[in-house]
Design a protein around this motif. Structure first.
Motif, PDB file in Angstrom:
ATOM      1  N   THR A 176       0.834  -1.196   0.000  1.00  0.00           N
ATOM      2  CA  THR A 176       0.000   0.000   0.000  1.00  0.00           C
ATOM      3  C   THR A 176       0.867   1.244   0.000  1.00  0.00           C
ATOM      4  OG1 THR A 176      -1.895   1.082   1.055  1.00  0.00           O
ATOM      5  CG2 THR A 176      -0.201   0.227   2.505  1.00  0.00           C
ATOM      6  N   SER A 177       0.297   2.339  -0.485  1.00  0.00           N
ATOM      7  CA  SER A 177       1.069   3.580  -0.588  1.00  0.00           C
ATOM      8  C   SER A 177       1.020   4.358   0.721  1.00  0.00           C
ATOM      9  CB  SER A 177       0.523   4.452  -1.728  1.00  0.00           C
ATOM     10  OG  SER A 177      -0.814   4.808  -1.471  1.00  0.00           O
ATOM     11  N   GLU A 178       2.084   5.071   0.966  1.00  0.00           N
ATOM     12  CA  GLU A 178       2.200   5.903   2.158  1.00  0.00           C
ATOM     13  C   GLU A 178       3.161   7.040   1.812  1.00  0.00           C
ATOM     14  OE1 GLU A 178       2.357   7.991   5.185  1.00  0.00           O
ATOM     15  OE2 GLU A 178       1.042   6.267   5.436  1.00  0.00           O
ATOM     16  N   ASN A 184      10.359   3.782  -2.852  1.00  0.00           N
ATOM     17  CA  ASN A 184       9.570   4.282  -3.966  1.00  0.00           C
ATOM     18  C   ASN A 184       8.794   3.128  -4.598  1.00  0.00           C
ATOM     19  OD1 ASN A 184      10.303   7.080  -3.946  1.00  0.00           O
ATOM     20  ND2 ASN A 184      12.317   6.468  -4.705  1.00  0.00           N
ATOM     21  N   VAL A 185       7.839   3.460  -5.423  1.00  0.00           N
ATOM     22  CA  VAL A 185       6.982   2.451  -6.030  1.00  0.00           C
ATOM     23  C   VAL A 185       7.784   1.416  -6.811  1.00  0.00           C
ATOM     24  CG1 VAL A 185       6.558   3.885  -8.067  1.00  0.00           C
ATOM     25  CG2 VAL A 185       4.914   2.087  -7.446  1.00  0.00           C
ATOM     26  N   TYR A 186       8.895   1.836  -7.425  1.00  0.00           N
ATOM     27  CA  TYR A 186       9.689   0.916  -8.236  1.00  0.00           C
ATOM     28  C   TYR A 186      10.700   0.116  -7.421  1.00  0.00           C
ATOM     29  CZ  TYR A 186      12.342   5.320  -8.144  1.00  0.00           C
ATOM     30  OH  TYR A 186      12.946   6.479  -7.751  1.00  0.00           O
ATOM     31  N   ALA A 213      -0.611  -4.425   5.924  1.00  0.00           N
ATOM     32  CA  ALA A 213       0.164  -4.558   4.693  1.00  0.00           C
ATOM     33  C   ALA A 213       1.588  -5.026   4.988  1.00  0.00           C
ATOM     34  CB  ALA A 213       0.195  -3.233   3.936  1.00  0.00           C
ATOM     35  N   ASP A 214       2.210  -5.643   3.991  1.00  0.00           N
ATOM     36  CA  ASP A 214       3.577  -6.145   4.145  1.00  0.00           C
ATOM     37  C   ASP A 214       4.625  -5.101   3.830  1.00  0.00           C
ATOM     38  OD1 ASP A 214       2.995  -9.115   4.562  1.00  0.00           O
ATOM     39  OD2 ASP A 214       1.900  -8.711   2.707  1.00  0.00           O
ATOM     40  N   ALA A 215       4.292  -4.150   2.966  1.00  0.00           N
ATOM     41  CA  ALA A 215       5.274  -3.141   2.561  1.00  0.00           C
ATOM     42  C   ALA A 215       4.564  -1.864   2.138  1.00  0.00           C
ATOM     43  CB  ALA A 215       6.137  -3.661   1.412  1.00  0.00           C
ATOM     44  N   PHE A 216       5.255  -0.752   2.326  1.00  0.00           N
ATOM     45  CA  PHE A 216       4.724   0.552   1.958  1.00  0.00           C
ATOM     46  C   PHE A 216       5.608   1.179   0.888  1.00  0.00           C
ATOM     47  CE2 PHE A 216       3.645  -0.320   6.346  1.00  0.00           C
ATOM     48  CZ  PHE A 216       2.291  -0.027   6.396  1.00  0.00           C
ATOM     49  N   PHE A 217       5.004   2.004   0.066  1.00  0.00           N
ATOM     50  CA  PHE A 217       5.773   2.690  -0.965  1.00  0.00           C
ATOM     51  C   PHE A 217       5.174   4.067  -1.203  1.00  0.00           C
ATOM     52  CE2 PHE A 217       2.294   0.560  -3.113  1.00  0.00           C
ATOM     53  CZ  PHE A 217       1.807   1.548  -3.962  1.00  0.00           C
ATOM     54  N   LYS A 218       5.954   4.913  -1.847  1.00  0.00           N
ATOM     55  CA  LYS A 218       5.442   6.212  -2.255  1.00  0.00           C
ATOM     56  C   LYS A 218       5.724   6.404  -3.736  1.00  0.00           C
ATOM     57  CE  LYS A 218       9.593   8.951  -1.074  1.00  0.00           C
ATOM     58  NZ  LYS A 218      10.452   7.899  -0.503  1.00  0.00           N
ATOM     59  N   ILE A 219       4.954   7.254  -4.358  1.00  0.00           N
ATOM     60  CA  ILE A 219       5.193   7.623  -5.747  1.00  0.00           C
ATOM     61  C   ILE A 219       5.958   8.940  -5.734  1.00  0.00           C
ATOM     62  CG2 ILE A 219       4.124   8.250  -7.949  1.00  0.00           C
ATOM     63  CD1 ILE A 219       1.721   6.543  -7.170  1.00  0.00           C
TER      64      ILE A 219
END
Length: 253
Positions: A176-178, A184-186, A213-219
């Motif tokens: 999920t995003s945070e 980062n998303v990639y 969630a298992d991991a967070f990402f940002k754009i």
């Protein structure tokens, strides 16, 4: 997954029979203060099939039909909602790696349609939605999806948190995003079985769900403007997933 002509189920006993036969129903409109044994049966069956009930005044029902509705009208779904576990089993049996989406609080049907289009184009196999708090998959959503909602599995669940548990039990990672995430998303691995949770543009993914969630990402953004449309953000994420699955190296590699 063929489209079904929009229609109504009018009356108590016809609805009971439809529920017992497993007919796909989008939601049930029940007159406020309606009671009786059959109404109790309708409530029980709706819970078993994760079909939301909306309590409405009699004027709402009278505006939909002139027939004797007996305080209840159901709206037939345009898609066949599927069981999450059955979809997981089907995807895996085909020899493909699960790439799913979960929508938390996305209410704009045009966004849902656009998300479905991107999901199909990028190889996602399923969209998981809650039985309440999400935009209806109505004619406008169908039109916005340009037919994509016919080509992807739609899983409607009673609890998104339980759905996350089911995904984990099947070895599917949940991302999920945070905005404050370090990665980062990639930077995440989308070549493994995974599901991405997309939240409402205003509040984002609900905390209790994000915690699972298992991991967070940002754009990452070039400008100090962090307001992306949810369907656009979904497109960016799924394109990265498709790129990785095609073996194309990311910028960070």
């Amino acid at each position: 997954m063929a489209l079904k002509k929009t229609s109504l189920i009018i009356g108590r006993q016809p609805l009971v029979e439809a529920l017992q036969s497993g007919k796909a129903i989008d939601k049930i409109l029940l007159q406020k203060n309606a009671s009786g044994e059959v109404v109790h049966q309708i409530r029980t069956l709706s819970r078993e099939h994760n079909i939301p009930i909306q309590l409405v005044p009699i004027e709402k029902l009278n505006g939909l039909t002139k027939a004797n509705h007996q305080g209840v009208i159901a709206i037939v779904a345009l898609v066949q909602y599927l069981d999450l576990q059955q979809v997981i089993d089907h995807v895996v049996s085909e020899g493909t790696v699960p790439l799913f989406l979960m929508l938390d609080g996305v209410t704009d049907v045009r966004n849902i349609g656009a998300i479905a289009r991107t999901a199909v184009c990028c190889g996602a196999q399923a969209i998981i939605i809650p039985d309440k708090g999400v935009g209806a998959l109505n004619e406008e959503a169908m039109k916005s999806s340009a037919g994509a909602l016919e080509k992807i599995h739609i899983c409607r669940v009673g609890s998104l948190l339980k759905a996350v548990d089911d995904l984990h039990l099947n070895g599917i990672a949940v991302y999920t995003s945070e905005m404050r995430a370090e990665k980062n998303v990639y930077d995440l691995d989308y070549t493994i079985p995974c599901c991405v949770i997309m939240g409402d543009e205003g509040r984002g993914v609900q905390p209790y769900l994000a915690k699972a969630a298992d991991a967070f990402f940002k754009i990452p953004m070039a400008a100090k403007f962090d307001s992306l449309n949810v369907s656009v953000a979904t497109g960016m994420i799924l394109y990265e997933g498709m790129k990785q699955r095609m073996g194309v190296k990311s910028v960070s590699n």
